[in-house]
Design an enzyme around this catalytic site. Structure first.
Site, PDB file in Angstrom:
ATOM      1  CG  HIS A  57      38.302  -8.916  14.927  1.00 53.28           C
ATOM      2  ND1 HIS A  57      37.489  -8.192  15.777  1.00 53.28           N
ATOM      3  CD2 HIS A  57      39.538  -8.357  15.023  1.00 53.28           C
ATOM      4  CE1 HIS A  57      38.191  -7.226  16.350  1.00 53.28           C
ATOM      5  NE2 HIS A  57      39.438  -7.296  15.912  1.00 53.28           N
ATOM      6  CB  CYS A  89      34.396  -6.471  18.847  1.00 55.68           C
ATOM      7  SG  CYS A  89      34.772  -6.438  17.081  1.00 55.68           S
ATOM      8  CD  GLU A 122      33.729 -12.742  16.004  1.00 59.07           C
ATOM      9  OE1 GLU A 122      34.931 -12.464  15.749  1.00 59.07           O
ATOM     10  OE2 GLU A 122      33.215 -12.504  17.105  1.00 59.07           O
ATOM     11  CG  ASP A 174      42.013  -7.898  18.185  1.00 57.85           C
ATOM     12  OD1 ASP A 174      42.460  -7.807  17.027  1.00 57.85           O
ATOM     13  OD2 ASP A 174      41.079  -8.656  18.496  1.00 57.85           O
TER      14      ASP A 174
END
Lengths: 148, 148
Positions: free
Chosen positions: B54, B81, B56, B144
């Site tokens: 992801h 998320c 991050e 995702d």
């Protein structure tokens, strides 16, 4: 559902490998409900200088792209930290097998509150590997869980 | 504390790069409080077939091992998320700059409850990149975030 102790053995093998490499002995694996292994991995902070490679995230990466995690099982030698608990919740795993949660509880209470089944096997080898490692390398362990 | 819009621009550049590569346009970066960039990254699910990358987590990986995250700033084009919120909480980030949270809210309410300062810049380019991508690739986006 595969035998929990049998699939934990795969995660333990990964943890032993990590320990032999000089790393933090935490391993994990992802299985289908029919017992098919999709991927396994272990913590690689020390080996790869990679802080993102926890046991669970390494297994998740190695399992590759999956359309759904709902029927898959995450097995890990140690209770998942918030990072790995967040992964479990976000991707919709419903079942997690934990080797031990005596040295570290992570997010298992939160996962249970969110409807995820946790089975804690309280395995002596998992406990001994972690406590032995932490005793000898407290600074690496603290770094791995973001403790200043 | 660096200017939030200026550091968001680095995450946006990463998101644009991801989009140009055919990937999900989410970027992130980690800065010191004095404005030093430690690492940046973007979602690489499509490009590397890597579900663990992801925005991050890619920035976190690229920043390398850090002894403490307490005084560091995570900036991301989209609300993190659960997986990325868990990372933020576990590693002790205290400040998160978010590009937008209209298309996805993730764990930002939970992070706030846990004492993490969230600044949401509601940036139009972040919003347009995500909504445009989701419209054209709903199945990749759902994959995702673990939506069946």
């Amino acid at each position: 559902m595969p035998d929990p102790a049998a699939i934990l053995a795969v995660a333990i093998q990964e943890a032993r490998l990590g320990l032999a490499e000089g790393g933090i002995p935490i391993g994990a694996a992802i299985f289908r409900a029919d017992g098919t292994l999709l991927g396994s991995g272990h913590n690689r902070r020390v080996q790869h200088n990679d802080p993102s490679a926890h046991g669970e995230t390494d297994a998740f990466r190695n399992a590759g792209r999956q359309r759904s995690y709902r029927d898959l099982i995450m097995v890990t030698t140690l209770a998942p930290c918030w990072y790995c608990s967040g992964l479990i919740r976000q991707f919709g795993f419903k079942t997690v097998i934990v080797g031990e949660s005596r040295t570290f509880q992570g997010g298992i209470a939160w996962l249970k509150e969110n409807g995820i089944a946790i089975q804690d096997l309280d395995n002596p080898e998992c406990f001994q590997m972690m406590t032995g490692y932490i005793r000898q390398n407290p600074e690496v362990w603290n770094e791995d869980i973001g403790e200043d």
